[in-house]
Design a protein around this motif. Structure first.
Motif, PDB file in Angstrom:
ATOM      1  N   ILE A   3      23.977  36.176  36.772  1.00 15.54           N
ATOM      2  CA  ILE A   3      23.602  37.469  35.663  1.00 15.54           C
ATOM      3  C   ILE A   3      21.986  36.718  35.267  1.00 15.54           C
ATOM      4  O   ILE A   3      21.850  35.484  35.243  1.00 15.54           O
ATOM      5  CB  ILE A   3      24.649  37.006  34.102  1.00 15.54           C
ATOM      6  CG1 ILE A   3      26.096  37.063  34.573  1.00 15.54           C
ATOM      7  CG2 ILE A   3      23.686  37.771  33.409  1.00 15.54           C
ATOM      8  CD1 ILE A   3      27.142  37.019  33.751  1.00 15.54           C
ATOM      9  N   PHE A   4      21.294  37.844  35.631  1.00 11.89           N
ATOM     10  CA  PHE A   4      19.756  38.022  34.878  1.00 11.89           C
ATOM     11  C   PHE A   4      19.201  38.160  34.112  1.00 11.89           C
ATOM     12  O   PHE A   4      19.980  39.125  33.682  1.00 11.89           O
ATOM     13  CB  PHE A   4      18.827  37.953  36.104  1.00 11.89           C
ATOM     14  CG  PHE A   4      19.235  37.446  37.513  1.00 11.89           C
ATOM     15  CD1 PHE A   4      18.227  36.303  37.413  1.00 11.89           C
ATOM     16  CD2 PHE A   4      20.503  37.717  38.129  1.00 11.89           C
ATOM     17  CE1 PHE A   4      18.198  35.097  38.303  1.00 11.89           C
ATOM     18  CE2 PHE A   4      19.833  36.817  39.645  1.00 11.89           C
ATOM     19  CZ  PHE A   4      19.097  35.626  39.723  1.00 11.89           C
ATOM     20  N   ASP A   5      19.099  37.475  33.029  1.00 11.36           N
ATOM     21  CA  ASP A   5      18.537  37.874  31.754  1.00 11.36           C
ATOM     22  C   ASP A   5      16.790  37.768  31.730  1.00 11.36           C
ATOM     23  O   ASP A   5      15.916  37.431  32.607  1.00 11.36           O
ATOM     24  CB  ASP A   5      18.947  37.714  30.468  1.00 11.36           C
ATOM     25  CG  ASP A   5      18.939  38.175  28.949  1.00 11.36           C
ATOM     26  OD1 ASP A   5      17.958  39.309  29.533  1.00 11.36           O
ATOM     27  OD2 ASP A   5      19.505  37.630  27.430  1.00 11.36           O
ATOM     28  N   ARG A   6      16.294  38.955  31.085  1.00  9.65           N
ATOM     29  CA  ARG A   6      14.795  39.090  31.041  1.00  9.65           C
ATOM     30  C   ARG A   6      14.222  37.706  29.711  1.00  9.65           C
ATOM     31  O   ARG A   6      14.385  38.111  28.379  1.00  9.65           O
ATOM     32  CB  ARG A   6      14.374  40.446  30.927  1.00  9.65           C
ATOM     33  CG  ARG A   6      12.751  40.831  31.114  1.00  9.65           C
ATOM     34  CD  ARG A   6      11.882  40.865  32.661  1.00  9.65           C
ATOM     35  NE  ARG A   6      10.817  40.480  32.924  1.00  9.65           N
ATOM     36  CZ  ARG A   6      10.023  40.125  34.123  1.00  9.65           C
ATOM     37  NH1 ARG A   6      11.071  40.515  35.168  1.00  9.65           N
ATOM     38  NH2 ARG A   6       8.913  41.145  34.000  1.00  9.65           N
TER      39      ARG A   6
ATOM     40  N   ASP B 158      12.424  36.815  35.088  1.00 12.65           N
ATOM     41  CA  ASP B 158      13.771  36.628  35.365  1.00 12.65           C
ATOM     42  C   ASP B 158      14.928  35.792  35.075  1.00 12.65           C
ATOM     43  O   ASP B 158      14.537  34.362  35.878  1.00 12.65           O
ATOM     44  CB  ASP B 158      14.040  37.153  36.355  1.00 12.65           C
ATOM     45  CG  ASP B 158      13.105  38.940  36.580  1.00 12.65           C
ATOM     46  OD1 ASP B 158      13.575  39.274  36.029  1.00 12.65           O
ATOM     47  OD2 ASP B 158      13.060  38.609  37.813  1.00 12.65           O
ATOM     48  N   LEU B 159      15.429  34.779  34.310  1.00 14.84           N
ATOM     49  CA  LEU B 159      16.420  34.408  33.739  1.00 14.84           C
ATOM     50  C   LEU B 159      17.195  34.191  34.282  1.00 14.84           C
ATOM     51  O   LEU B 159      18.322  35.096  33.597  1.00 14.84           O
ATOM     52  CB  LEU B 159      16.209  33.664  32.305  1.00 14.84           C
ATOM     53  CG  LEU B 159      16.974  32.369  31.820  1.00 14.84           C
ATOM     54  CD1 LEU B 159      16.000  30.890  32.464  1.00 14.84           C
ATOM     55  CD2 LEU B 159      16.688  32.386  30.771  1.00 14.84           C
TER      56      LEU B 159
ATOM     57  N   VAL C  84      27.007  44.360  31.391  1.00 20.06           N
ATOM     58  CA  VAL C  84      26.288  43.780  32.109  1.00 20.06           C
ATOM     59  C   VAL C  84      25.981  43.517  33.587  1.00 20.06           C
ATOM     60  O   VAL C  84      27.464  43.364  33.872  1.00 20.06           O
ATOM     61  CB  VAL C  84      26.753  42.375  31.466  1.00 20.06           C
ATOM     62  CG1 VAL C  84      26.275  40.677  31.590  1.00 20.06           C
ATOM     63  CG2 VAL C  84      26.765  42.551  29.801  1.00 20.06           C
ATOM     64  N   HIS C  85      25.125  43.203  34.222  1.00 21.68           N
ATOM     65  CA  HIS C  85      25.072  43.221  35.866  1.00 21.68           C
ATOM     66  C   HIS C  85      25.051  42.077  36.813  1.00 21.68           C
ATOM     67  O   HIS C  85      24.011  40.861  35.267  1.00 21.68           O
ATOM     68  CB  HIS C  85      23.930  44.505  35.965  1.00 21.68           C
ATOM     69  CG  HIS C  85      24.197  45.715  35.762  1.00 21.68           C
ATOM     70  ND1 HIS C  85      24.379  46.382  36.813  1.00 21.68           N
ATOM     71  CD2 HIS C  85      24.134  46.287  34.724  1.00 21.68           C
ATOM     72  CE1 HIS C  85      24.863  47.688  36.116  1.00 21.68           C
ATOM     73  NE2 HIS C  85      24.692  48.047  34.909  1.00 21.68           N
ATOM     74  N   ARG C  86      25.723  41.447  37.600  1.00 23.04           N
ATOM     75  CA  ARG C  86      24.992  40.842  38.142  1.00 23.04           C
ATOM     76  C   ARG C  86      24.316  41.305  39.416  1.00 23.04           C
ATOM     77  O   ARG C  86      24.492  42.580  39.677  1.00 23.04           O
ATOM     78  CB  ARG C  86      26.425  40.345  38.318  1.00 23.04           C
ATOM     79  CG  ARG C  86      27.590  39.443  37.357  1.00 23.04           C
ATOM     80  CD  ARG C  86      28.932  39.020  37.930  1.00 23.04           C
ATOM     81  NE  ARG C  86      29.143  37.802  36.542  1.00 23.04           N
ATOM     82  CZ  ARG C  86      29.046  37.193  37.184  1.00 23.04           C
ATOM     83  NH1 ARG C  86      28.795  35.474  37.539  1.00 23.04           N
ATOM     84  NH2 ARG C  86      29.933  36.024  35.809  1.00 23.04           N
ATOM     85  N   CYS C  87      23.360  39.854  39.725  1.00 27.48           N
ATOM     86  CA  CYS C  87      22.965  39.774  41.119  1.00 27.48           C
ATOM     87  C   CYS C  87      23.058  39.479  42.080  1.00 27.48           C
ATOM     88  O   CYS C  87      23.318  37.793  41.671  1.00 27.48           O
ATOM     89  CB  CYS C  87      21.498  40.407  40.967  1.00 27.48           C
ATOM     90  SG  CYS C  87      20.144  39.936  42.524  1.00 27.48           S
ATOM     91  N   ASN C  88      23.711  38.897  42.848  1.00 22.83           N
ATOM     92  CA  ASN C  88      24.462  37.565  43.850  1.00 22.83           C
ATOM     93  C   ASN C  88      25.080  37.308  43.892  1.00 22.83           C
ATOM     94  O   ASN C  88      25.328  35.875  43.407  1.00 22.83           O
ATOM     95  CB  ASN C  88      23.661  37.780  44.581  1.00 22.83           C
ATOM     96  CG  ASN C  88      22.482  38.189  45.640  1.00 22.83           C
ATOM     97  OD1 ASN C  88      23.030  39.405  46.301  1.00 22.83           O
ATOM     98  ND2 ASN C  88      21.110  37.776  45.629  1.00 22.83           N
TER      99      ASN C  88
ATOM    100  N   CYS D 241      18.565  43.776  37.932  1.00 17.06           N
ATOM    101  CA  CYS D 241      19.791  42.944  36.881  1.00 17.06           C
ATOM    102  C   CYS D 241      19.174  42.814  35.632  1.00 17.06           C
ATOM    103  O   CYS D 241      19.475  42.721  34.616  1.00 17.06           O
ATOM    104  CB  CYS D 241      20.193  42.104  37.778  1.00 17.06           C
ATOM    105  SG  CYS D 241      21.647  41.117  36.904  1.00 17.06           S
ATOM    106  N   ALA D 242      17.436  41.764  35.541  1.00 17.20           N
ATOM    107  CA  ALA D 242      17.420  41.001  34.465  1.00 17.20           C
ATOM    108  C   ALA D 242      17.101  42.506  33.527  1.00 17.20           C
ATOM    109  O   ALA D 242      17.320  42.535  32.236  1.00 17.20           O
ATOM    110  CB  ALA D 242      16.797  40.532  34.647  1.00 17.20           C
ATOM    111  N   PHE D 243      16.541  43.818  34.037  1.00 17.42           N
ATOM    112  CA  PHE D 243      16.134  44.795  33.134  1.00 17.42           C
ATOM    113  C   PHE D 243      17.103  45.204  32.534  1.00 17.42           C
ATOM    114  O   PHE D 243      17.538  45.710  31.307  1.00 17.42           O
ATOM    115  CB  PHE D 243      15.076  45.367  33.691  1.00 17.42           C
ATOM    116  CG  PHE D 243      13.648  45.588  34.564  1.00 17.42           C
ATOM    117  CD1 PHE D 243      13.189  44.724  33.302  1.00 17.42           C
ATOM    118  CD2 PHE D 243      12.698  45.823  35.563  1.00 17.42           C
ATOM    119  CE1 PHE D 243      11.520  43.936  33.400  1.00 17.42           C
ATOM    120  CE2 PHE D 243      11.389  45.679  34.582  1.00 17.42           C
ATOM    121  CZ  PHE D 243      10.967  44.067  34.333  1.00 17.42           C
TER     122      PHE D 243
END
Length: 258
Positions: A117-120, A125-126, A110-114, A36-38
């Motif tokens: 929202i994660f960013d690198r 992974d933030l 913009v993607h979400r995981c569970n 997600c972060a990538f």
């Protein structure tokens, strides 16, 4: 990618675009947070079967196919990664062991995981879900970088071509019999594919330009892009070939319709 090049990448250690996961017998819990972060940042190389120091630990032979299937299944599950995203897993032999290399491109969405929202950030992974400024900045960067994310809040679902939505469901079902699109309504499908978005700054939401170009009726496409046109129409026997102005709409429309 050649093993020599991948070995060179691994030797450089983890960083903004490089991440290692041991995943010897099962996927690490945070694998998809990294994906997600990538997707949200600059893309990157994800290696499974490699420890944090870059050591080749390998994936257990009995677990190789299960890990591959678990990864693919999760990437097609909008409850895990939303919008879903297709990624290819490359099995590589190194030091007599099998590792997986997954090249994750930067996404236009913009993607979400569970549902987070994660960013690198460097080699981590933030989770920025609750940081309004960071989330708004991410959406703005995507909006400015990818024009297909432009939102048309007044475009109606009734202005989309229902036959193309049906065809999209059939294509998805052919790839995977239990694909979630089969049971989704049109709006849910568009949201799952990242073709219906909400701008966190303006609070506007609607079908994106990409959604209009892929599924829109001709009248809606022309309303969204008045300069869009069909360059040529050639009819030969029973075959119709349409040449579009690809400088405007790119490859997406052709991919779905033809």
């Amino acid at each position: 990618m050649k093993p020599e090049k991948l070995s060179e990448i691994i030797s450089g250690g983890e960083g903004l675009t490089i991440e290692f996961k041991q995943s010897r017998t099962k996927l690490n819990r945070d694998v998809f947070e990294t994906v997600c972060a990538f997707l949200n940042r600059n893309g990157g190389h994800l290696f499974l079967g490699v420890d944090d120091q870059g050591g080749i630990v390998g994936i257990e032979p009995d677990a190789i196919e299960k890990l591959r299937m678990d990864f693919v299944t999760a990437m097609n599950n909008p409850l895990k990664i939303c919008p879903t995203f297709y990624l290819t897993i490359e099995a590589i032999e190194m030091e007599g062991k099998t590792i997986f290399h997954i090249l994750v491109p930067e996404s236009s969405q913009v993607h979400r995981c569970n549902d987070r929202i994660f960013d690198r950030n460097e080699d981590g992974d933030l989770d920025i879900t609750d940081n309004t400024n960071l989330v708004a900045g991410l959406y703005n960067r995507k909006q400015w970088s990818y024009t297909e994310n432009r939102i048309f809040p007044y475009a109606e679902l009734s202005e989309l071509n229902p036959d193309l939505l049906i065809r999209a469901r059939k294509m998805a079902a052919n790839e995977r019999s239990d694909h979630p699109w089969k049971t989704m309504n049109d709006l849910e499908l568009l949201k799952s594919a990242g073709l219906y978005l909400k701008d966190p700054q303006s609070d506007k939401e609607g079908i994106t330009l990409a959604g209009i170009l892929i599924f829109g009726k001709p009248e809606l496409i022309l309303a969204a892009l008045p300069h869009h046109r069909t360059d040529a129409l050639l009819r030969k026997v029973k075959c119709i070939v349409i040449a579009y102005d690809y400088s405007v709409i790119g490859w997406r429309l052709a991919q779905f319709i033809f």
